[in-house]
Design an enzyme around this catalytic site. Structure first.
Site, mmCIF file in Angstrom:
data_model
loop_
_atom_site.group_PDB
_atom_site.id
_atom_site.type_symbol
_atom_site.label_atom_id
_atom_site.label_comp_id
_atom_site.label_asym_id
_atom_site.label_seq_id
_atom_site.Cartn_x
_atom_site.Cartn_y
_atom_site.Cartn_z
ATOM 1 C CG HIS A 124 96.551 56.336 73.116
ATOM 2 N ND1 HIS A 124 97.201 56.890 72.049
ATOM 3 C CD2 HIS A 124 96.852 55.021 73.112
ATOM 4 C CE1 HIS A 124 97.872 55.927 71.411
ATOM 5 N NE2 HIS A 124 97.681 54.795 72.041
ATOM 6 C CG ASP A 201 90.691 57.872 72.147
ATOM 7 O OD1 ASP A 201 90.233 56.885 71.530
ATOM 8 O OD2 ASP A 201 91.889 57.979 72.463
ATOM 9 C CD GLN A 204 91.688 50.084 73.794
ATOM 10 O OE1 GLN A 204 91.049 49.037 73.805
ATOM 11 N NE2 GLN A 204 92.871 50.177 73.204
ATOM 12 C CE LYS A 227 93.411 50.754 69.246
ATOM 13 N NZ LYS A 227 94.602 50.103 69.805
ATOM 14 C CB CYS A 365 100.584 55.227 73.491
ATOM 15 S SG CYS A 365 101.516 54.280 72.308
HETATM 16 N N1 PMP Z 1 93.275 55.977 71.825
HETATM 17 C C1 PMP Z 1 93.253 54.883 72.577
HETATM 18 C C2 PMP Z 1 92.520 54.906 73.891
HETATM 19 C C3 PMP Z 1 93.920 53.735 72.136
HETATM 20 O O1 PMP Z 1 93.908 52.636 72.889
HETATM 21 C C4 PMP Z 1 94.581 53.757 70.888
HETATM 22 C C5 PMP Z 1 95.331 52.539 70.373
HETATM 23 N N2 PMP Z 1 96.235 51.973 71.282
HETATM 24 C C6 PMP Z 1 94.550 54.923 70.149
HETATM 25 C C7 PMP Z 1 93.886 56.010 70.638
HETATM 26 C C8 PMP Z 1 95.236 55.033 68.820
HETATM 27 O O2 PMP Z 1 94.635 54.194 67.903
HETATM 28 P P1 PMP Z 1 95.322 53.956 66.487
HETATM 29 O O3 PMP Z 1 96.738 53.588 66.772
HETATM 30 O O4 PMP Z 1 94.533 52.826 65.913
HETATM 31 O O5 PMP Z 1 95.177 55.211 65.710
#
Ligand code: PMP
Length: 404
Positions: A124, A201, A204, A227, A365
Site C-alpha cells: 500500500h 503492515d 488487512q 478496519k 493506493c
Molecule cells: N496498509 C494497507 C494494506 C491498507 O489496506 C491500508 C488502508 N487501505 C493502509 C495501509 C492505510 O491504513 P489507514 O488509511 O487506516 O492509515
C-alpha cells in the site's frame, strides 16, 4: 459458529439495516473500513456521558477515569496481539501514522547514504511512500521484492535482496489490492538471520486472523482500528521494547516529556515518548470494545467464515463473462479484486452501487501492484464477519445486469 450464527451477527451492525438506492445494502468494502457494532457505538456514547476528560493522573476524578480507560485499552490491545508488554503498544491515528512514525524515527537515527530498505511490490502507498521519503532524506535506496502472476511474494528473490546494506524490511501481512497473505514469519526469520529488523503492515490482517506478534517475531506491527470494527482515528503501532527505547520521538509536544528547559528536553519512557499531544481516548475506548466483540466471536471462526465466503464468491464470479480476478495467491485474505472486459473499474463500481452493492473501485493506493498486472485499477469486494452468501449473490446479480 455456523453460517446461520454469522447471519444473525448482521443485526449487531445497525447501519446494515439501512436501504441503499432502494435496495438491501450489500456492504463489500470492509477492507476500506468496517461498519461498527452497537456495542462499540454504545461504548463511545457511554464514554462521553460518563468519563470524558483529558488524561493526566492525579488531577481530578474524571481525568483519572479517562487515564484508566486509555491504559486499560492499551492492555486490551496487548492481549489481542500477544505483545510481551503493554508499553510496546503505541496508540497512533492508524496504520499510516504508525508506519510514518517508524520511517521518520528509524530513518533519522539509523539510515545513512548507500543503505537499503526492502519492501515488496504489493505494498500500500502508506508502506511505500514513507520509506521513499526516509530514503530520499538519507540518500538510501528502496529495493523491491517482486511478485509473480498470482500475486505471490517471491521468497527466493527476497533472500537475494537481503545484503550488507539492508537496514530494514517493510512488508505487508495481507495485500489490500490482491489479497495475498505473505509468509511473514519466514520473512522475519530470514531478515533476523541477517540482523535486519522487520516492520509489518497489518492493516488487512488484523481483523481476519489471530495475530501473535511474538510468534511472528516482527519488530514493528501497525494496524488501524477502523478496519477492525473500531472508530476511525485510532490505530496501533506495536514495537519491540528494545526498538522503542532507542528510536528518537516522532513528534514533540505535551504528554511526552519528562522535563523541558530552553536548552534541553528529556522524554518520557515509551510508549508516551511517541504519543505527543492529547490522546484519542474515545478511539482507544472504542477499540477496546471492538476487540472484546471480535474476541468473543473468535478470530478462528471469523477467518473460517470469511474464507468460505471468499471461495464461494471466487467460484461465482467465474460465471461472469469477461471477468478476470486479479490476485490468485494460494493463501488469501478476505479480498476479491477483479476487472471486467469493456468496462472501467469506475463503471463497474457505479453499476454495482445502483444495486445496493458497495465495493471499492480504483487503484487501492497500490499503483505499483496494479501496474504489475497491467491494469490501472480493479473493483474490489472485501468481506467481514457480517457478510454472507446473500451479499455475494447480490454482487453476482448486479454483475450479470452490467454484462447484459
Ligand atoms: N496498509 C494497507 C494494506 C491498507 O489496506 C491500508 C488502508 N487501505 C493502509 C495501509 C492505510 O491504513 P489507514 O488509511 O487506516 O492509515
Amino acid at each position: 459458529m455456523t453460517g446461520a450464527d454469522f447471519q444473525r451477527l448482521r443485526d449487531d451492525f445497525p447501519i446494515l439495516a439501512r436501504p441503499v438506492r432502494g435496495r438491501r445494502l450489500a456492504y463489500l468494502d470492509s477492507a476500506a473500513t468496517t461498519q461498527k457494532p452497537t456495542e462499540v457505538i454504545e461504548a463511545l456514547r457511554r464514554y462521553y456521558l460518563e468519563d470524558n476528560a483529558n488524561t493526566h493522573r492525579g488531577v481530578h476524578f474524571l481525568s483519572d477515569r479517562a487515564t484508566e480507560l486509555y491504559e486499560a485499552a492499551r492492555e486490551r490491545v496487548r492481549r489481542f496481539v500477544n505483545a510481551a508488554r503493554a508499553d510496546e503498544i503505541v496508540f497512533v491515528r492508524g496504520t499510516t501514522e504508525g508506519i510514518n512514525l517508524v520511517a521518520a524515527s528509524f530513518g533519522r537515527a539509523f539510515l545513512r547514504a548507500g543503505d537499503e530498505i526492502v519492501v515488496s511490490a504489493m505494498e500500500h502507498h502508506s508502506n511505500l511512500v514513507p520509506w521513499q521519503m526516509a530514503c530520499e532524506q538519507a540518500g538510501a535506496q528502496l529495493r523491491v521484492v517482486p511478485i509473480d502472476d498470482d500475486g505471490e511474494f517471491l521468497f527466493d528473490e527476497y533472500e537475494q535482496l537481503i545484503g550488507p546494506r539492508t537496514r530494514l524490511v517493510a512488508v505487508t501481512h495481507v495485500s489490500n489490492a490482491l489479497g495475498t497473505v505473505t509468509p511473514l514469519a519466514r520473512i522475519v526469520a530470514r531478515a533476523h538471520a541477517a540482523g535486519v529488523p522487520v516492520l509489518a503492515d497489518g492493516a488487512q490482517a488484523i481483523a481476519h486472523a489471530a495475530v501473535d506478534v511474538q510468534a511472528l517475531g516482527c519488530d514493528f506491527y501497525a494496524f488501524s482500528g477502523h478496519k477492525l470494527y473500531a472508530p476511525m482515528g485510532i490505530g496501533v503501532l506495536y514495537g519491540k521494547s528494545e526498538w522503542l527505547a532507542k528510536l528518537p520521538p516522532y513528534q514533540g509536544g505535551g504528554h511526552m516529556i519528562r522535563d523541558v528547559t530552553f536548552e534541553r528536553t528529556t522524554y518520557e519512557a515509551p510508549p508516551r515518548k511517541y504519543e505527543a499531544g492529547t490522546p484519542n481516548v474515545e478511539g482507544a475506548v472504542g477499540l477496546a470494545a471492538a476487540l472484546d466483540y471480535v474476541a468473543r466471536i473468535g478470530l478462528g471462526a471469523i477467518g473460517a467464515h470469511e474464507r468460505a465466503l471468499l471461495d464461494y464468491a471466487t467460484a461465482r464470479v467465474g460465471e461472469i463473462d469477461g471477468l478476470r480476478v486479479i490476485g490468485t495467491a494460494r493463501e488469501k485474505g478476505a479480498i476479491l479484486s477483479f476487472v471486467v472486459d469493456g468496462f472501467t473499474t469506475g463503471e463497474v463500481g457505479a453499476a454495482l452501487d445502483r444495486h445496493g452493492v458497495a465495493v471499492r473501485s480504483g487503484h487501492h493506493c497500490a499503483l505499483p501492484a496494479m501496474r504489475r498486472f497491467g491494469v490501472e485499477g480493479t473493483a474490489r469486494a472485501s468481506f467481514a464477519l457480517y457478510n454472507g452468501r446473500a451479499d455475494v449473490d447480490q454482487l453476482i446479480e448486479a454483475l450479470r445486469a452490467l454484462r447484459q
